[in-house]
Motif scaffolding. Structure first.
Motif, PDB file in Angstrom:
ATOM      1  N   LEU A  64      49.972  48.366   7.095  1.00 27.20           N
ATOM      2  CA  LEU A  64      49.617  48.099   8.497  1.00 27.20           C
ATOM      3  C   LEU A  64      50.106  46.699   8.890  1.00 27.20           C
ATOM      4  CD1 LEU A  64      45.855  49.081   8.069  1.00 27.20           C
ATOM      5  CD2 LEU A  64      47.537  50.487   9.221  1.00 27.20           C
ATOM      6  N   ALA A  65      49.681  46.233  10.074  1.00 22.99           N
ATOM      7  CA  ALA A  65      49.863  44.836  10.453  1.00 22.99           C
ATOM      8  C   ALA A  65      48.913  43.998   9.602  1.00 22.99           C
ATOM      9  CB  ALA A  65      49.558  44.653  11.933  1.00 22.99           C
ATOM     10  N   VAL A  66      49.465  43.088   8.788  1.00 28.54           N
ATOM     11  CA  VAL A  66      48.649  42.378   7.795  1.00 28.54           C
ATOM     12  C   VAL A  66      47.636  41.455   8.471  1.00 28.54           C
ATOM     13  CG1 VAL A  66      48.703  40.816   5.817  1.00 28.54           C
ATOM     14  CG2 VAL A  66      50.519  42.514   6.116  1.00 28.54           C
ATOM     15  N   GLY A  67      48.081  40.665   9.441  1.00 27.63           N
ATOM     16  CA  GLY A  67      47.180  39.728  10.101  1.00 27.63           C
ATOM     17  C   GLY A  67      46.035  40.411  10.818  1.00 27.63           C
ATOM     18  N   ARG A  68      46.322  41.502  11.487  1.00 28.86           N
ATOM     19  CA  ARG A  68      45.259  42.215  12.200  1.00 28.86           C
ATOM     20  C   ARG A  68      44.292  42.880  11.230  1.00 28.86           C
ATOM     21  NH1 ARG A  68      47.411  44.433  18.029  1.00 28.86           N
ATOM     22  NH2 ARG A  68      48.541  42.540  18.593  1.00 28.86           N
ATOM     23  N   THR A  69      44.807  43.298  10.066  1.00 34.39           N
ATOM     24  CA  THR A  69      43.920  43.841   9.045  1.00 34.39           C
ATOM     25  C   THR A  69      42.999  42.750   8.515  1.00 34.39           C
ATOM     26  OG1 THR A  69      45.630  45.437   8.436  1.00 34.39           O
ATOM     27  CG2 THR A  69      43.814  45.134   6.889  1.00 34.39           C
ATOM     28  N   LEU A  70      43.549  41.538   8.335  1.00 36.93           N
ATOM     29  CA  LEU A  70      42.717  40.403   7.926  1.00 36.93           C
ATOM     30  C   LEU A  70      41.617  40.152   8.954  1.00 36.93           C
ATOM     31  CD1 LEU A  70      42.179  37.951   6.080  1.00 36.93           C
ATOM     32  CD2 LEU A  70      43.872  36.683   7.427  1.00 36.93           C
ATOM     33  N   VAL A  71      41.961  40.184  10.213  1.00 32.16           N
ATOM     34  CA  VAL A  71      40.964  40.006  11.270  1.00 32.16           C
ATOM     35  C   VAL A  71      39.879  41.074  11.178  1.00 32.16           C
ATOM     36  CG1 VAL A  71      40.612  40.183  13.774  1.00 32.16           C
ATOM     37  CG2 VAL A  71      42.505  38.817  12.872  1.00 32.16           C
ATOM     38  N   ALA A  72      40.290  42.330  10.954  1.00 31.90           N
ATOM     39  CA  ALA A  72      39.327  43.427  10.864  1.00 31.90           C
ATOM     40  C   ALA A  72      38.397  43.259   9.672  1.00 31.90           C
ATOM     41  CB  ALA A  72      40.070  44.761  10.773  1.00 31.90           C
ATOM     42  N   VAL A  73      38.937  42.800   8.534  1.00 33.62           N
ATOM     43  CA  VAL A  73      38.094  42.546   7.362  1.00 33.62           C
ATOM     44  C   VAL A  73      37.094  41.439   7.660  1.00 33.62           C
ATOM     45  CG1 VAL A  73      38.107  41.629   4.998  1.00 33.62           C
ATOM     46  CG2 VAL A  73      39.751  43.406   5.663  1.00 33.62           C
TER      47      VAL A  73
END
Length: 426
Positions: free
Chosen positions: A387-396
């Motif tokens: 996925l988009a890595v940064g947005r996944t970090l935000v979601a976590v």
């Protein structure tokens, strides 16, 4: 790029498909230019043929001593040579004009794409996961993350707005997410890992429909290269100009790369936090396949992206984009939107698109339907974020936040974190 033969045979259908995207009819203009260009081609061929015949006849007339006929033929040849350059220039200019027009027309939507003017016309297909219940009021990542190593101030000091400096376990978590995604897509989903250039030429950008439409949204170097907006460009363009000998099985490629977008058309949108950055990272998925495989491949690719969200236990919804919200090169697109409790909203984290033969025509990428056969067809290409890595970090960060300001690391990421299971405020 569009098939001129299809437009000639079905101009009404072409205009009707464009109308679904909210665009005015253009088939008549295209066909008028095409007819004039073909007429010029025919005229040039006839002139060339006549020049060859006359040149041959000059020798025959000279051999017979017929000087008058020879001189008349010489004059005719000279006139043809004089008029041909103008015809050739007009044919070339008209061809470029026609190609330029076709390059600005978006892909035609698939029949099952819903009609709509903007995102309000999108259709939710499904939802997955249970929204977490918090004993406290969850906060947005932009407020939570600075104490955990997401340094917006240093990023801005170094590079300006929409750049971020990650430190310590925050940087490690970001890296872990990318590694987990790559391992999942390669080991479980059959994608071949690649490490492509992030600087590409004009042809690569044009072939993947990023030029000329999105030139202002991309970064260009002083040496006439482009920083990729996504590794879709590098991965898809890797087969540009090729005749693929076998597409009985799709070619599936993935890469984790830096991506760059100037975001010229999104001023004032998502300027706070880590959602919309000029420099970011993605794990991209690309498929090149035969036309009869592309619909199934689209569903499979979307499922591969969904699998990452499920493994991280991040609630999300799957949305089918309408004609007015779909990307320029897509004929059908699913967006995956992850739940962000700090914002109290679903936000896009992946977009998976089937472009049909739109990009393949621009890149001239073909395959042979029959092994050893001479006939070729244009391949189909697909791309998606996995996925988009940064947005996944935000979601976590937002989904796993704790009342004391710490953030738990999802269990699937534990093997990548060297024993770190929680991010704690400094």
């Amino acid at each position: 790029m569009h098939d001129l033969r299809m437009i000639r045979e079905n101009p009404e259908a072409f205009d009707a498909a464009l109308a679904r995207r909210g665009l005015e009819p253009v088939a008549a203009t295209i066909l008028s230019m095409d007819e004039e260009r073909r007429a010029l081609t025919t005229q040039l061929q006839e002139a060339q043929s006549r020049r060859n015949e006359a040149s041959k006849a000059i020798g025959q007339a000279m051999g017979k001593g017929d000087k008058d006929t020879a001189e008349a033929l010489k004059a005719e040849v000279a006139e043809i040579k004089t008029t041909m350059p103008a015809l050739e220039e007009r044919e070339r200019a008209l061809g470029e004009e026609l190609t330029g027009l076709l390059a600005t027309i978006p892909n035609l939507p698939a029949e099952d794409v819903p009609q709509g003017a903007d995102e309000d016309g999108n259709v939710e297909v499904s939802r997955w996961g249970t929204l977490r219940e918090f004993s406290f009021t969850p906060i947005e990542h932009a407020d939570l993350a600075p104490a955990l190593g997401m340094d917006f101030e240093t990023g801005t000091k170094l590079s300006g707005a929409r750049f971020t400096f990650l430190r310590g376990d925050m940087a490690r978590l970001h890296r872990a997410i990318a590694q987990f995604m790559l391992d999942t897509q390669t080991r479980e989903n059959g994608y071949t890992e690649c490490n492509p250039p992030v600087l590409v030429n004009n042809a690569a950008m044009y072939g993947t429909d990023k030029l000329p439409k999105f030139a202002e949204d991309s970064f260009r170097t002083t040496e006439d290269h482009w920083l990729i907006p996504t590794s879709e460009v590098s991965l898809t363009a890797s087969v540009a100009g090729d005749i693929l000998p076998d597409l009985s099985q799709p070619i599936r490629l993935t890469a984790h790369t830096l991506c760059f977008r100037s975001e010229a058309g999104s001023a004032g949108k998502d300027t706070r936090g880590f959602i919309r950055q000029h420099q970011f990272e993605k794990v991209e998925l690309v498929s090149i396949c035969a036309p009869d495989q592309s619909e199934a491949e689209h569903e499979r690719m979307t499922g591969c992206a969904e699998g990452i969200l499920k493994a991280l236990d991040l609630p999300y919804r799957k949305v089918l984009l309408c004609t007015g919200d779909m990307g320029f090169g897509a004929r059908k697109t699913y967006d995956l939107e992850v739940w962000l409790p700090g914002q109290g909203a679903y936000r896009e984290i992946s977009s998976c698109s089937n472009t049909g033969d739109f990009q393949a025509r621009r890149m001239n990428t073909r395959f042979r339907p029959e092994a050893g056969g001479k006939k070729t067809e244009f391949a189909h290409t697909l791309n998606g974020s996995g996925l988009a890595v940064g947005r996944t970090l935000v979601a976590v960060l937002e989904n796993y936040q704790q009342e004391d300001g710490s953030v738990l690391v999802p269990e699937a990421l534990h093997p990548y974190m060297g024993g770190v299971t929680k991010l704690t405020p400094a």
